[in-house]
Design a protein around this motif. Structure first.
Motif, PDB file in Angstrom:
ATOM      1  N   GLN A 189     -48.708  19.328  46.671  1.00 57.30           N
ATOM      2  CA  GLN A 189     -48.751  18.703  47.984  1.00 57.30           C
ATOM      3  C   GLN A 189     -47.449  17.996  48.345  1.00 57.30           C
ATOM      4  OE1 GLN A 189     -52.074  18.630  50.045  1.00 57.30           O
ATOM      5  NE2 GLN A 189     -51.665  20.446  48.826  1.00 57.30           N
ATOM      6  N   HIS A 190     -46.523  17.857  47.391  1.00 58.38           N
ATOM      7  CA  HIS A 190     -45.302  17.096  47.643  1.00 58.38           C
ATOM      8  C   HIS A 190     -44.032  17.889  47.338  1.00 58.38           C
ATOM      9  CE1 HIS A 190     -48.449  14.000  47.142  1.00 58.38           C
ATOM     10  NE2 HIS A 190     -47.768  13.358  48.063  1.00 58.38           N
ATOM     11  N   VAL A 191     -44.137  19.198  47.297  1.00 56.40           N
ATOM     12  CA  VAL A 191     -42.975  20.029  46.990  1.00 56.40           C
ATOM     13  C   VAL A 191     -41.867  19.828  48.021  1.00 56.40           C
ATOM     14  CG1 VAL A 191     -42.131  22.391  46.735  1.00 56.40           C
ATOM     15  CG2 VAL A 191     -44.357  21.757  45.803  1.00 56.40           C
ATOM     16  N   LEU A 192     -42.221  19.912  49.303  1.00 56.01           N
ATOM     17  CA  LEU A 192     -41.213  19.791  50.352  1.00 56.01           C
ATOM     18  C   LEU A 192     -40.638  18.381  50.421  1.00 56.01           C
ATOM     19  CD1 LEU A 192     -42.840  21.874  53.245  1.00 56.01           C
ATOM     20  CD2 LEU A 192     -41.175  22.595  51.531  1.00 56.01           C
ATOM     21  N   GLN A 193     -41.419  17.420  50.011  1.00 57.96           N
ATOM     22  CA  GLN A 193     -40.967  16.034  50.056  1.00 57.96           C
ATOM     23  C   GLN A 193     -39.953  15.737  48.959  1.00 57.96           C
ATOM     24  OE1 GLN A 193     -44.169  13.206  49.685  1.00 57.96           O
ATOM     25  NE2 GLN A 193     -42.916  11.488  50.380  1.00 57.96           N
ATOM     26  N   TYR A 194     -40.144  16.335  47.784  1.00 60.44           N
ATOM     27  CA  TYR A 194     -39.313  15.982  46.643  1.00 60.44           C
ATOM     28  C   TYR A 194     -38.185  16.962  46.338  1.00 60.44           C
ATOM     29  CZ  TYR A 194     -42.693  12.332  45.466  1.00 60.44           C
ATOM     30  OH  TYR A 194     -43.481  11.208  45.504  1.00 60.44           O
ATOM     31  N   ILE A 214     -35.913  27.506  43.168  1.00 55.29           N
ATOM     32  CA  ILE A 214     -37.064  27.117  42.357  1.00 55.29           C
ATOM     33  C   ILE A 214     -36.940  25.625  42.070  1.00 55.29           C
ATOM     34  CG2 ILE A 214     -38.183  27.350  40.101  1.00 55.29           C
ATOM     35  CD1 ILE A 214     -37.218  30.266  40.061  1.00 55.29           C
ATOM     36  N   VAL A 215     -38.012  24.869  42.329  1.00 58.72           N
ATOM     37  CA  VAL A 215     -37.916  23.412  42.227  1.00 58.72           C
ATOM     38  C   VAL A 215     -38.682  22.816  41.048  1.00 58.72           C
ATOM     39  CG1 VAL A 215     -37.547  23.180  44.704  1.00 58.72           C
ATOM     40  CG2 VAL A 215     -39.864  23.017  43.795  1.00 58.72           C
ATOM     41  N   GLY A 216     -39.429  23.628  40.313  1.00 59.99           N
ATOM     42  CA  GLY A 216     -40.166  23.058  39.184  1.00 59.99           C
ATOM     43  C   GLY A 216     -40.874  24.120  38.367  1.00 59.99           C
ATOM     44  N   ARG A 261     -54.913  28.929  45.175  1.00 59.85           N
ATOM     45  CA  ARG A 261     -53.776  29.104  46.084  1.00 59.85           C
ATOM     46  C   ARG A 261     -53.402  27.744  46.663  1.00 59.85           C
ATOM     47  NH1 ARG A 261     -54.601  33.079  43.734  1.00 59.85           N
ATOM     48  NH2 ARG A 261     -54.946  35.201  44.472  1.00 59.85           N
ATOM     49  N   SER A 262     -52.147  27.568  46.954  1.00 57.43           N
ATOM     50  CA  SER A 262     -51.702  26.339  47.583  1.00 57.43           C
ATOM     51  C   SER A 262     -50.828  26.688  48.779  1.00 57.43           C
ATOM     52  CB  SER A 262     -50.936  25.466  46.588  1.00 57.43           C
ATOM     53  OG  SER A 262     -50.720  24.178  47.130  1.00 57.43           O
ATOM     54  N   TRP A 263     -50.305  25.660  49.437  1.00 61.20           N
ATOM     55  CA  TRP A 263     -49.480  25.909  50.623  1.00 61.20           C
ATOM     56  C   TRP A 263     -48.456  24.797  50.770  1.00 61.20           C
ATOM     57  CZ3 TRP A 263     -50.194  22.839  55.315  1.00 61.20           C
ATOM     58  CH2 TRP A 263     -51.196  21.868  55.206  1.00 61.20           C
ATOM     59  N   TRP A 264     -47.431  25.049  51.575  1.00 60.01           N
ATOM     60  CA  TRP A 264     -46.355  24.082  51.765  1.00 60.01           C
ATOM     61  C   TRP A 264     -46.797  22.995  52.739  1.00 60.01           C
ATOM     62  CZ3 TRP A 264     -43.360  29.112  52.296  1.00 60.01           C
ATOM     63  CH2 TRP A 264     -42.817  29.486  51.060  1.00 60.01           C
ATOM     64  N   GLY A 290     -40.460  20.528  60.794  1.00 61.49           N
ATOM     65  CA  GLY A 290     -39.133  20.465  61.407  1.00 61.49           C
ATOM     66  C   GLY A 290     -38.238  19.421  60.765  1.00 61.49           C
ATOM     67  N   LYS A 291     -38.836  18.476  60.051  1.00 59.70           N
ATOM     68  CA  LYS A 291     -38.047  17.432  59.374  1.00 59.70           C
ATOM     69  C   LYS A 291     -37.476  17.915  58.042  1.00 59.70           C
ATOM     70  CE  LYS A 291     -41.076  13.826  61.300  1.00 59.70           C
ATOM     71  NZ  LYS A 291     -42.043  12.742  60.964  1.00 59.70           N
TER      72      LYS A 291
END
Length: 460
Positions: free
Chosen positions: A103-108, A142-144, A393-396, A437-438
């Motif tokens: 849930q926090h991929v885009l944040q971190y 790839i972030v993790g 499954r997950s999502w961004w 968009g952020k």
């Protein structure tokens, strides 16, 4: 050319691949001692929101292999993690690794040391980890490395089920609807005294957004996609899809909302209940959507509950029909400010390796590696979790807390009749679009590869 091809084939061995990757990524890091130089002697700091009792066995795996590779774990509340991490990294006191969820991929992702696909091919990543781990693969990096999956499953009360002369829990949504008609008890005033399944709201249904995302996924809608160098919400439909097909999530929204509609034949839940878990624990509902990790908590809070667990209901159980559920996926990432990156990668190699299953045994979490998930389990409950993990499954999600609030208010407006389906999807989609968009998306010209990205001459 032949030598290069042979080298690439050798790298497909995951253990050897990660080791070579670590050497390549941080070749410029040259401490004095040989053990330190090899990345097996260091004092690492790891931050995460996961309870220490779950993380500690993972850390212990590292100590069993490298006695001088120490990891100090700090548990930080999820809602405080971002602020504390940003502040600590700015002052040079941040951790070497962080344990993040899907849930926090885009944040971190701006804060972690990512890997470009020249160093770690996307195909190698996807052949190692379950599909749920793909959320950590952004279109450019790839972030993790996934270490555990906590799938959303369907809990049920065995005694109540057999009291209705049913030997099996529902496996499809049609069977859920049949059970709603059979088990739900509503008095003449419309008050529900017994609910078959808590679903339809977000404010008093735990994991309400996950239930909606599961329904969307079962209709093959990813909620967010990436195209033309930007993230795009797909609630109103998937871009460039077959125009003859309805790819919006209108049907999942309407289907879920029917369970809280007093005029619907599937009416079984409303805002009068305090909480879905409370209802299940108090034997006021037959079913409960929960994560696998909740099993021990449920057993502790109501030891007399004859508890069963099964895979979340699907559209169809036929083998050719795609299946999915929601869940949490956890991965380890290295922070950009760490000066012990090689040691951190050695630690991740152990934690995300093929012994991960033993470290999280008994927690309700299951490994994220495909080779481990493919092993048949003797315990039916664990086998259910393994099967569920394979279809998780997950999502961004750009803002987990904000999404929950907006989706909750929007569903309430839709269910009260003050908003139609189109307007509801439009409101949710607009919110996602603003938040997405952020996210700073690098252009193709901004993406260094090979030596420029990692400091490894010539790349791989």
């Amino acid at each position: 050319m032949e030598v290069r091809k042979l080298f690439q084939y050798v790298l497909m061995g995951i253990g050897a691949f990660i080791f070579v990757l670590a050497i390549g990524l941080f070749a410029s890091y040259k401490p004095s001692q040989k053990a330190v130089d090899a990345g097996i002697k260091a004092n690492l700091k790891l931050w995460g929101a996961m309870p220490i009792e779950i993380v500690q066995p993972m850390i212990s795996l590292v100590g069993e292999t490298y006695q001088d590779l120490k990891i100090q774990y700090t548990e930080i509340p999820g809602d405080q993690m971002a602020n504390q991490l940003t502040t600590a990294m700015a002052t040079g006191t941040g951790p070497d690794m962080i344990l993040i969820d899907d849930q926090h991929v885009l944040q971190y992702y701006p804060l972690v040391q990512s890997l470009d696909f020249a160093q770690y091919p996307e195909s190698a990543y996807r052949s190692t980890y379950a599909d749920a781990g793909s959320v950590f693969v952004l279109p450019w990096t790839i972030v993790g490395f996934p270490v555990a999956i906590d799938p959303l499953v369907l809990y049920y009360n065995r005694d109540l089920l057999t009291a209705g002369y049913e030997s099996e829990p529902a496996h499809t949504w049609l069977e859920i609807l049949d059970h709603v008609k059979k088990f739900t008890q509503v008095d003449s005033s419309g008050r529900i005294s017994f609910a078959t399944i808590p679903i339809g709201t977000i404010s008093n249904v735990r994991h309400g957004v996950d239930i909606l995302s599961m329904l969307a996924s079962q209709q093959l809608n990813p909620l967010v996609t990436y195209s033309l160098e930007k993230f795009t919400p797909t609630l109103q439909g998937i871009p460039n899809s077959d125009q003859s097909q309805d790819t919006s999530i209108a049907r999942p929204v309407e289907f879920m909302s029917a369970f809280v509609n007093p005029n619907s034949s599937s009416y079984t839940w409303n805002a009068g209940f305090s909480d879905s878990l409370t209802a299940f624990l108090g034997e006021q509902s037959l079913y409960y959507f929960g994560f696998g990790s909740e099993y021990n908590t449920i057993r502790t809070q109501n030891p007399n509950l004859n508890l069963g667990i099964t895979i979340a209901p699907q559209i169809d159980t036929k083998i050719q029909i795609k299946k999915s559920t929601a869940g949490r996926v956890y991965a380890l990432s290295i922070t950009k400010t760490s000066n012990q990156k090689l040691a951190a990668y050695n630690a991740i190699q152990i934690i995300a390796g093929n012994t991960a299953g033993s470290a999280i045994s008994g927690t309700g979490l299951v490994p994220a590696r495909l080779d481990l998930l493919g092993v048949t389990q003797s315990d039916p409950r664990i086998q259910t979790l393994y099967k569920s993990a394979l279809i998780t499954r997950s999502w961004w999600n750009p803002n987990a807390l904000g999404v929950e609030n907006v989706f909750d208010k929007t569903l309430q407006s839709f269910q009260s009749g003050t908003m139609n389906t189109y307007d509801a999807l439009d409101r949710m989609s607009q919110y996602l679009e603003r938040e997405l968009g952020k996210i700073r998306v690098p252009s193709s010209d901004d993406l260094p590869t090979g030596a420029e990205a990692t400091g490894l001459p010539g790349g791989l």
